[in-house]
Design an enzyme around this catalytic site. Structure first.
Site, short mmCIF file in Angstrom:
data_model
loop_
_atom_site.label_atom_id
_atom_site.label_comp_id
_atom_site.label_asym_id
_atom_site.label_seq_id
_atom_site.Cartn_x
_atom_site.Cartn_y
_atom_site.Cartn_z
N CYS A 200 108.42 85.69 55.31
CA CYS A 200 109.02 84.74 55.70
C CYS A 200 110.62 85.03 55.33
O CYS A 200 111.05 84.64 54.40
CB CYS A 200 108.35 83.43 55.08
SG CYS A 200 109.37 81.93 55.50
N CYS B 193 112.36 81.84 54.59
CA CYS B 193 112.02 81.34 53.06
C CYS B 193 112.95 82.02 51.96
O CYS B 193 113.44 81.79 50.69
CB CYS B 193 110.75 81.40 52.65
SG CYS B 193 109.62 80.77 53.74
N ASP B 194 113.05 83.38 52.38
CA ASP B 194 113.41 84.55 51.22
C ASP B 194 114.67 85.11 51.61
O ASP B 194 115.05 86.16 50.68
CB ASP B 194 112.14 85.54 50.97
CG ASP B 194 111.14 84.81 50.27
OD1 ASP B 194 111.17 83.76 49.81
OD2 ASP B 194 109.79 85.55 50.85
#
Ligand code: NAP
Length: 315
Positions: free
Chosen positions: A134, A137-138
């Site tokens: 993701c 997200c990261d």
């Protein structure tokens, strides 16, 4: 009296939320059950460029927030639970959750799909420690670092573009020369100075002591293996994996008909082989997995659930 919903929808991605909207607007007593984060795959997407009308505020989370609001405005209830078993044959369908049982006259399975893993040694151990599925997200963990994006589909290219905002260099690693992503995004990526390509290549292994330190690449033409180490000053790098999806339908195996890959088979009205059980979105066999097709599936499934309930229960 025992609570029997008219309609229960499993999954709250675009397909489930569209079904929730159409079901509740049709005055069906509707419940949406979600095991994880509301929104499905699209909620981890930074840009939604091809959902008609979503040209402003076009991020996955904002689009999903509006869908949820609209659904709730018409009275759809939502709950968090994981369905672990189902009894679908009877007139009243029973869904067994970790928190309790749920009953309904009709069920829409909109349980979606999840990211496929590469399946190489080290991947599991280094997930969250350099290996990610993701970018939204990261990505910020990789500010100024080097990252590799695996895959040649829309997700790989879109997420690679997004990662260029953080990483100093993004290399798309793909197992062959041709890509299956849309031409428009391929052109954008090719024009981006930060993006490089490593083609005819797969990742054979990822290594590191608690954090990703090296990647073993394999040339798919020659079989040659090359170990690539993170820059000494960086100490680490990133691998973002976008090699397709796996249907999230395990709990329905043997209960509704599926293809060999576990995607649920429906007719054009989203009916499965079990009366009163419908399916919508990425978890069903289809050729185009997009927000727009998921929403369309959800709407069709809900309208046909209503018809089914009227015919079966005369309400
Ligand atoms: P995808 O279209 O299935 O592409 C997966 C890619 O990963 C392919 O290039 C495939 O290579 C490669 N691959 C598969 N298994 C691999 C393995 N074991 N090792 C190395 N490479 C592997 O998946 P996706 O990009 O996640 O997209 C999923 C669906 O969502 C698609 O229908 C896509 O169109 C849709 N989507 C749409 C948008 C959009 O329209 N904006 C955005 C994201 C996703 P090969 O090409 O050689 O098979």
């Amino acid at each position: 009296m025992e609570n029997v919903y008219d309609l229960i929808i499993i999954g709250s991605g675009p397909a489930g939320l569209a079904a929730g909207l159409y079901g509740s607007r049709a005055k069906l007593n509707t419940l949406i059950i979600e095991k994880d984060k509301t929104g499905g795959q699209i909620v981890i997407t930074d840009e939604v460029a091809n959902y008609p009308g979503s040209i402003r505020e076009a991020t996955g989370p904002t689009l999903i927030a509006r869908m949820v609001e609209q659904c709730e405005e018409f009275g759809a209830a939502r709950t968090k639970d994981t369905i672990v078993d189902v009894e679908l044959e009877g007139d009243i369908k029973v869904l067994k959750g970790q928190k309790g049982d749920y009953k309904a006259k009709a069920v829409i399975i909109a349980s979606g799909a999840s990211p496929r893993k590469i399946g190489c040694p080290g991947e599991k151990e280094l997930t969250g420690k350099g290996v990610s599925y993701c970018a939204t997200c990261d990505a910020d963990f990789f500010e100024g670092l080097e990252v590799f994006v695996v895959g040649g589909g829309d997700s790989a290219f879109e997420e690679a573009m997004y990662l260029t905002k953080f990483a100093r260099k993004v290399t798309i690693v793909h197992r062959r020369q041709g890509f299956r992503c849309a031409k428009s995004i391929e052109e954008k990526a090719r024009a981006n100075e930060k993006i490089e390509f490593l083609l005819d290549t797969v990742i054979e292994e990822v290594k590191g002591d608690g954090i990703l330190e090296s990647i073993v690449f394999k040339n798919t033409q020659t079989g040659e293996l090359t170990e690539y180490f993170a820059d000494e000053e960086d100490g680490t790098m990133g691998v973002f994996v976008f090699v397709g999806l796996v249907s999230q339908t395990d709990v329905f195996k043997g209960k509704v008909n599926m293809n060999e890959q576990g995607y649920i088979l429906t007719d054009v009205e989203m009916r499965t082989n079990v009366p009163g059980v419908f399916s919508a979105g990425d978890c069903r066999e289809k050729s185009l997995r997009q927000v727009v097709t998921a929403c369309a599936d959800g709407a069709i499934a809900a309208v046909n659930s209503e018809k089914y309930i009227i015919e079966k229960f005369g309400e």
